[in-house]
Write a protein that holds these residues in place. Structure first.
Motif, PDB file in Angstrom:
ATOM      1  N   ASP A   1       0.842  -1.195   0.000  1.00 52.86           N
ATOM      2  CA  ASP A   1       0.000   0.000   0.000  1.00 52.86           C
ATOM      3  C   ASP A   1       0.881   1.251   0.000  1.00 52.86           C
ATOM      4  O   ASP A   1       2.100   1.163  -0.030  1.00 52.86           O
ATOM      5  CB  ASP A   1      -0.916  -0.014   1.230  1.00 52.86           C
TER       6      ASP A   1
ATOM      7  N   ARG B   1      -1.392   5.740   5.748  1.00 49.37           N
ATOM      8  CA  ARG B   1      -1.376   4.540   4.907  1.00 49.37           C
ATOM      9  C   ARG B   1      -2.696   4.465   4.151  1.00 49.37           C
ATOM     10  O   ARG B   1      -3.764   4.506   4.737  1.00 49.37           O
ATOM     11  CB  ARG B   1      -1.182   3.283   5.735  1.00 49.37           C
ATOM     12  N   ASN B   2      -2.608   4.369   2.850  1.00 47.46           N
ATOM     13  CA  ASN B   2      -3.769   4.235   1.982  1.00 47.46           C
ATOM     14  C   ASN B   2      -3.794   2.797   1.482  1.00 47.46           C
ATOM     15  O   ASN B   2      -2.938   2.399   0.692  1.00 47.46           O
ATOM     16  CB  ASN B   2      -3.673   5.218   0.812  1.00 47.46           C
ATOM     17  N   THR B   3      -4.758   2.021   1.968  1.00 48.41           N
ATOM     18  CA  THR B   3      -4.835   0.614   1.583  1.00 48.41           C
ATOM     19  C   THR B   3      -5.854   0.430   0.462  1.00 48.41           C
ATOM     20  O   THR B   3      -6.622   1.329   0.133  1.00 48.41           O
ATOM     21  CB  THR B   3      -5.242  -0.255   2.790  1.00 48.41           C
ATOM     22  N   GLN B   4      -5.866  -0.765  -0.109  1.00 45.75           N
ATOM     23  CA  GLN B   4      -6.794  -1.042  -1.202  1.00 45.75           C
ATOM     24  C   GLN B   4      -8.249  -0.984  -0.762  1.00 45.75           C
ATOM     25  O   GLN B   4      -9.126  -0.730  -1.561  1.00 45.75           O
ATOM     26  CB  GLN B   4      -6.481  -2.407  -1.793  1.00 45.75           C
ATOM     27  N   ASP B   5      -8.519  -1.208   0.528  1.00 45.25           N
ATOM     28  CA  ASP B   5      -9.905  -1.215   1.011  1.00 45.25           C
ATOM     29  C   ASP B   5     -10.253   0.024   1.839  1.00 45.25           C
ATOM     30  O   ASP B   5     -11.255   0.045   2.532  1.00 45.25           O
ATOM     31  CB  ASP B   5     -10.192  -2.476   1.809  1.00 45.25           C
ATOM     32  N   SER B   6      -9.413   1.085   1.771  1.00 47.61           N
ATOM     33  CA  SER B   6      -9.729   2.310   2.505  1.00 47.61           C
ATOM     34  C   SER B   6      -9.254   3.515   1.702  1.00 47.61           C
ATOM     35  O   SER B   6      -8.503   3.385   0.749  1.00 47.61           O
ATOM     36  CB  SER B   6      -9.071   2.320   3.875  1.00 47.61           C
ATOM     37  N   SER B   7      -9.689   4.675   2.130  1.00 49.39           N
ATOM     38  CA  SER B   7      -9.244   5.902   1.462  1.00 49.39           C
ATOM     39  C   SER B   7      -8.148   6.582   2.262  1.00 49.39           C
ATOM     40  O   SER B   7      -7.846   7.732   2.041  1.00 49.39           O
ATOM     41  CB  SER B   7     -10.427   6.849   1.257  1.00 49.39           C
ATOM     42  N   GLY B   8      -7.561   5.879   3.189  1.00 48.75           N
ATOM     43  CA  GLY B   8      -6.429   6.420   3.949  1.00 48.75           C
ATOM     44  C   GLY B   8      -6.681   6.440   5.431  1.00 48.75           C
ATOM     45  O   GLY B   8      -7.787   6.722   5.898  1.00 48.75           O
ATOM     46  N   ASN B   9      -5.658   6.112   6.187  1.00 44.32           N
ATOM     47  CA  ASN B   9      -5.737   6.085   7.642  1.00 44.32           C
ATOM     48  C   ASN B   9      -4.424   6.585   8.228  1.00 44.32           C
ATOM     49  O   ASN B   9      -3.365   6.432   7.638  1.00 44.32           O
ATOM     50  CB  ASN B   9      -5.943   4.642   8.144  1.00 44.32           C
TER      51      ASN B   9
END
Length: 107
Positions: free
Chosen positions: A80, A98-106
């Motif tokens: 990610d 961290r921007n993961t494939q299942d979120s828009s960023g955390n």
């Protein structure tokens, strides 16, 4: 302007030990100015025949008052996208994005 409270500064690029053909941005520097963390936009990977460019956290240490070659901060980097957001003045902790494939960023 005299008496205006203006601050003089100079802007200059870092040398080729840090700057290369890849994009680097979002730098945070330790309070003692000896380590700089930043985003390195470099990785390319494919998912379902579509290419993506990834963002990783890299760092550079000062050597003889010059920034040394950068390295990836492997303990944080994943497939990610990661970026440094805040670094404690003593360098004891870092807040990352961290921007993961299942979120828009955390954070």
């Amino acid at each position: 302007m005299e008496g205006s409270g203006a601050i003089s500064y100079a802007v200059y690029p870092l040398d080729s030990t840090v700057n290369d053909i890849h994009d680097q941005y979002m730098a945070v520097i330790t309070a003692d100015e000896q380590i700089m963390y930043f985003v390195l936009k470099k990785r390319t990977y494919s998912v379902n025949e579509k290419d993506y460019t990834g963002e990783d956290i890299a760092f550079s240490k000062k050597e003889n008052d010059r920034w040394g070659p950068y390295s990836l901060l492997s303990q944080f980097n994943t497939r990610d996208n990661e970026a440094p957001v805040f670094l404690a003045p003593d360098g004891s902790y870092m807040v990352i994005f961290r921007n993961t494939q299942d979120s828009s960023g955390n954070l």
